[in-house]
Design a protein around this motif. Sequence first.
Motif, PDB file in Angstrom:
ATOM      1  N   PRO A   1       0.773  -1.242   0.000  1.00  0.00           N
ATOM      2  CA  PRO A   1       0.000   0.000   0.000  1.00  0.00           C
ATOM      3  C   PRO A   1       0.802   1.288   0.000  1.00  0.00           C
ATOM      4  O   PRO A   1       0.261   2.343  -0.285  1.00  0.00           O
ATOM      5  CB  PRO A   1      -0.827  -0.105   1.290  1.00  0.00           C
ATOM      6  N   ASN A   2       2.100   1.234   0.352  1.00  0.00           N
ATOM      7  CA  ASN A   2       2.849   2.487   0.264  1.00  0.00           C
ATOM      8  C   ASN A   2       4.188   2.297  -0.430  1.00  0.00           C
ATOM      9  O   ASN A   2       4.759   1.205  -0.444  1.00  0.00           O
ATOM     10  CB  ASN A   2       2.983   3.196   1.624  1.00  0.00           C
ATOM     11  N   ASP A   3       4.665   3.385  -1.032  1.00  0.00           N
ATOM     12  CA  ASP A   3       5.837   3.316  -1.911  1.00  0.00           C
ATOM     13  C   ASP A   3       7.098   2.868  -1.183  1.00  0.00           C
ATOM     14  O   ASP A   3       7.917   2.131  -1.736  1.00  0.00           O
ATOM     15  CB  ASP A   3       6.084   4.685  -2.572  1.00  0.00           C
TER      16      ASP A   3
END
Length: 248
Positions: free
Chosen positions: A172-174
């Motif tokens: 969900p996050n970079d």
Amino acid sequence: MADDNRTHFGFQDVAEDQKAGMVHGVFTNVASKYDVMNDVMSVGIHRIWKDAMMDWLAPRDGQKLLDVAGGTGDISFRFLKRAPNAHATVFDMTQSMLDEGEKRAEAEAMADKLDWVCGDAMALPFADNSFDVYTISFGIRNVVRINAALAEAYRVLKPGGRLMVLEFSQLPNDGMQKLYDLYSFNVIPRMGQVIAGDRDSYQYLVESIRKFPDQETFAGMIGDAGFEQVKYRNLSMGIAALHSGWKL
């Protein structure tokens, strides 16, 4: 941009009619070490993911399962252990993967409840409305045309039948994704070289994960194929995901 007759093989742009042969080559090469490599690559976590799949699927006696890209039978064995009076058809494009599955002790114990069939996920050799459950685990990203495979899944399922897909997905996050990519691209191909003597096949497997649609996009594709009540659950924060849909 690739045209309709082009697709990707990992990060390579290839003709559609080439990809199936190239994927077949990968799985022929890794067949004898496939189960060992799954344990090493995921530190055994793939077993937890597959158990989570069975928990959500809730197999029942009397059901007919079609396990596409079923390889060495892992999902079918789990299904039959939970529903001993069900029947499973393990379907895969690579005969050597099926051969490895048939050698497993579980296959011998469940022989009367198992079929092993080699073929193409985009042209299933089964009649309409034949199965109660269709599963595909870590296989849909290797299909040349995912939409065609989903359409075939819809066709062979009975009304009221269920599709469930287990596949690597997107975090969900970079920042987390970058860390995971560092591990994937630097460690997994080296493991493939050491354990299976095949770096290139595992390089492809890592690249194919990054080319696969994210959770929401893939859920949309399942809906476009006609399935309803499409839902997904992230596993290990999104390293993998389970997608479920119903033919209603």
